[in-house]
Scaffold this motif. Structure first.
Motif, short mmCIF file in Angstrom:
data_model
loop_
_atom_site.label_atom_id
_atom_site.label_comp_id
_atom_site.label_asym_id
_atom_site.label_seq_id
_atom_site.Cartn_x
_atom_site.Cartn_y
_atom_site.Cartn_z
N HIS A 47 0.82 -1.20 0.00
CA HIS A 47 0.00 0.00 0.00
C HIS A 47 0.86 1.26 0.00
N ILE A 48 0.43 2.25 -0.79
CA ILE A 48 1.03 3.59 -0.79
C ILE A 48 -0.05 4.52 -0.27
N HIS A 49 0.19 5.21 0.82
CA HIS A 49 -0.88 6.06 1.34
C HIS A 49 -1.04 7.31 0.48
N ASP A 67 0.64 2.60 5.28
CA ASP A 67 1.69 2.76 4.27
C ASP A 67 2.73 1.64 4.37
N GLY A 68 2.96 0.96 3.27
CA GLY A 68 3.95 -0.12 3.24
C GLY A 68 3.43 -1.48 3.66
N ASP A 106 1.78 0.18 -4.76
CA ASP A 106 2.98 0.29 -5.59
C ASP A 106 2.87 -0.79 -6.65
#
Length: 144
Positions: free
Chosen positions: A11-13, A22-23, A48
């Protein structure tokens, strides 16, 4: 044959409300080229696209789902799960298309992932733990 079509990616916030994710890995179906709808997290998340991995439809010997990009161990050898055209070392046809395990060249093991269902153990993935494949001791099955 019914196969669950799932993907996972990091995940990319994009919004402050989900910055805490995030991440982290999100799992679900691709709703766009870089969004995954994750039912367990109840939402659609920007990911991503370089980390998008498809579920193979198979599990390891502990029942864990095997995804493209996973690092698996078979006996004393580790390899990466990939998708694509690969050389067959046991069939009449020289090449096959599908999910396979890229073992070190010297192992001479079969590559077809289906052969290893319930025989391998997922020990990591190429995004979170790439050193598992780079380290000569781990590559050839030493304790991790």
């Amino acid at each position: 044959m019914n196969r669950e079509i799932l993907f996972r990616a990091k995940h990319i916030h994009a919004m402050d409300s989900n910055e805490h994710l995030d991440g982290t890995w999100v799992h679900g179906y691709l709703s766009d080229k870089n969004y995954i709808n994750d039912k367990s997290l109840e939402g659609e998340f920007l990911v991503d696209e370089n980390t998008i991995c498809q579920y193979t439809g198979l599990t390891d010997k502990n029942g864990k789902k095997i995804f493209e990009g996973d690092i698996v161990r078979y006996g004393e050898i580790c390899g990466e799960v990939k998708f694509g055209l690969h050389e067959s070392n046991w069939q009449i046809c020289k090449y096959n298309q599908g999910f396979y395990i890229e073992f070190p060249e010297e192992s001479l093991y079969r590559k077809e992932l289906g052969y290893y269902e319930n025989k391998v153990v997922v020990i990591g993935n190429i995004y979170d733990s790439p050193k598992l494949l780079e380290d000569e001791e781990n590559k050839h099955g030493k304790d991790i």
